[in-house]
Design a protein around this motif. Structure first.
Motif, PDB file in Angstrom:
ATOM      1  N   LEU A   1       0.818  -1.220   0.000  1.00  0.00           N
ATOM      2  CA  LEU A   1       0.000   0.000   0.000  1.00  0.00           C
ATOM      3  C   LEU A   1       0.852   1.272   0.000  1.00  0.00           C
ATOM      4  N   GLY A   2       2.187   1.107   0.111  1.00  0.00           N
ATOM      5  CA  GLY A   2       3.067   2.270   0.058  1.00  0.00           C
ATOM      6  C   GLY A   2       3.472   2.822   1.412  1.00  0.00           C
ATOM      7  N   HIS A   3       3.103   2.129   2.487  1.00  0.00           N
ATOM      8  CA  HIS A   3       3.525   2.586   3.812  1.00  0.00           C
ATOM      9  C   HIS A   3       4.988   2.210   4.038  1.00  0.00           C
ATOM     10  N   GLU A   4       5.600   2.951   4.953  1.00  0.00           N
ATOM     11  CA  GLU A   4       6.987   2.651   5.318  1.00  0.00           C
ATOM     12  C   GLU A   4       6.937   1.587   6.413  1.00  0.00           C
ATOM     13  N   VAL A   5       7.377   0.396   6.093  1.00  0.00           N
ATOM     14  CA  VAL A   5       7.216  -0.728   7.032  1.00  0.00           C
ATOM     15  C   VAL A   5       8.559  -1.126   7.636  1.00  0.00           C
ATOM     16  N   ILE A   6       8.553  -1.278   8.949  1.00  0.00           N
ATOM     17  CA  ILE A   6       9.763  -1.717   9.655  1.00  0.00           C
ATOM     18  C   ILE A   6       9.451  -3.029  10.363  1.00  0.00           C
ATOM     19  N   VAL A   7      10.268  -4.044  10.087  1.00  0.00           N
ATOM     20  CA  VAL A   7      10.125  -5.315  10.800  1.00  0.00           C
ATOM     21  C   VAL A   7      11.038  -5.273  12.015  1.00  0.00           C
ATOM     22  N   GLY A   8      10.446  -5.465  13.183  1.00  0.00           N
ATOM     23  CA  GLY A   8      11.230  -5.460  14.410  1.00  0.00           C
ATOM     24  C   GLY A   8      11.466  -6.870  14.916  1.00  0.00           C
ATOM     25  N   SER A   9      12.580  -7.033  15.592  1.00  0.00           N
ATOM     26  CA  SER A   9      12.910  -8.322  16.201  1.00  0.00           C
ATOM     27  C   SER A   9      13.752  -8.053  17.437  1.00  0.00           C
ATOM     28  N   ARG A  10      13.864  -9.072  18.315  1.00  0.00           N
ATOM     29  CA  ARG A  10      14.794  -8.914  19.438  1.00  0.00           C
ATOM     30  C   ARG A  10      16.220  -8.853  18.936  1.00  0.00           C
ATOM     31  N   ARG A  11      16.468  -9.460  17.763  1.00  0.00           N
ATOM     32  CA  ARG A  11      17.830  -9.462  17.209  1.00  0.00           C
ATOM     33  C   ARG A  11      17.857  -8.731  15.875  1.00  0.00           C
ATOM     34  N   LEU A  12      18.757  -7.776  15.761  1.00  0.00           N
ATOM     35  CA  LEU A  12      18.877  -6.986  14.531  1.00  0.00           C
ATOM     36  C   LEU A  12      19.109  -7.874  13.308  1.00  0.00           C
TER      37      LEU A  12
END
Ligand SMILES: NC(=O)c1ccc[n+]([C@@H]2O[C@H](COP(=O)([O-])OP(=O)(O)OC[C@H]3O[C@@H](n4cnc5c(N)ncnc54)[C@H](OP(=O)(O)O)[C@@H]3O)[C@@H](O)[C@H]2O)c1
Length: 223
Positions: free
Chosen positions: A29-40
């Motif tokens: 959809l064009g959003h800026e998406v960040i996947v987070g995790s406990r480990r980079l």
């Protein structure tokens, strides 16, 4: 007011079952998406995997991976795609980064006893209310009844309703608008955060029906 057509959305613990579907669909959809995790490293590996899926769908690779704390700091809206047992300690850890921002709780507290699943009642009333009691954020409860596996099959279609509740009307409106942007989802305002237990408890009901009737990927539709 945030522009719901282009938002920075973090999937905290977005490396798992529900995270992938939300990440890919919001990125399309064009959003800026960040996947987070406990480990980079895991976040970056998953972001690369998700970007490859985007490319295979003819879309731009636009997802990045960050440690949960950096994802929460950068994002305008953070979705707790983390098992409920671990979400509250994560919330304590991310409290500063999430202050005054929109936080979405898809958390479903449930347990299996014998051969059935039961909703786990929490002293605060629901998982979303417990999250809200820890955070100083604008908590909105949503996405509990989305079957994650089918949601992550991007060539399939579905028609599911999403009940959304929360006390911050503007935050709830943004989550409803974001949800309605996803093809096949229709969001409804279900009331204040205090009704969240009613929404959360639909999921163990769906699972019991699926198991006993040999069905898969049941969602909900209000007709
Ligand atoms: N699965 C579904 O169909 C579905 C549908 C609707 C709602 N939900 C709700 O959505 C949430 C996520 O469900 P899911 O099935 O996507 O979960 P999941 O795949 O089992 O786990 C998601 C991520 O949570 C992180 N995590 C695991 N243990 C953790 C811990 N101790 N502390 C912090 N993070 C931890 C992991 O990310 P890292 O290892 O990368 O940190 C993992 O990839 C749950 O609350 C669930 O109730 C699930």
């Amino acid at each position: 007011m945030a522009n719901p057509n282009k938002m920075k959305i973090a999937l905290l613990g977005g490396t798992g079952h529900l995270g992938i579907g939300l990440a890919i669909r919001f990125a399309i959809l064009g959003h800026e998406v960040i996947v987070g995790s406990r480990r980079l490293e895991k976040a970056q590996m998953k972001a690369e995997e998700y970007n490859n899926i985007l490319k295979s769908l003819g879309e731009k690779a636009r997802i990045k991976g960050l440690a949960n704390e950096d994802a929460a700091s950068e994002a305008e809206i953070s979705i707790f795609t983390i098992p409920w047992e671990h979400a509250f300690s994560t919330a304590e850890f991310l409290k500063e980064a999430l202050k005054e921002k929109i936080v979405v709780s898809p958390l479903v507290p449930m347990e299996k006893r014998g051969n059935a699943f039961y909703y786990t009642k929490l002293p605060e009333g629901s998982a979303a209310e417990r999250l809200a009691s820890i955070l100083e954020s604008r908590v909105v409860s949503a996405y509990h009844t989305i079957p994650a596996e089918k949601f992550a099959r991007f060539n399939e279609s579905f028609e599911w309703d999403v009940a959304v509740c929360g006390d911050d009307e503007r935050a709830k409106k943004i989550v409803i608008e974001l949800t309605n942007q996803i093809d096949g989802l229709r969001a409804y305002d279900a009331g204040p955060l205090a009704v969240s237990s009613m929404i959360e408890s639909i999921t163990p009901l769906l699972i019991n029906i699926m198991v006993r009737n040999k069905l898969k990927d049941l969602g909900v539709r209000f007709v």
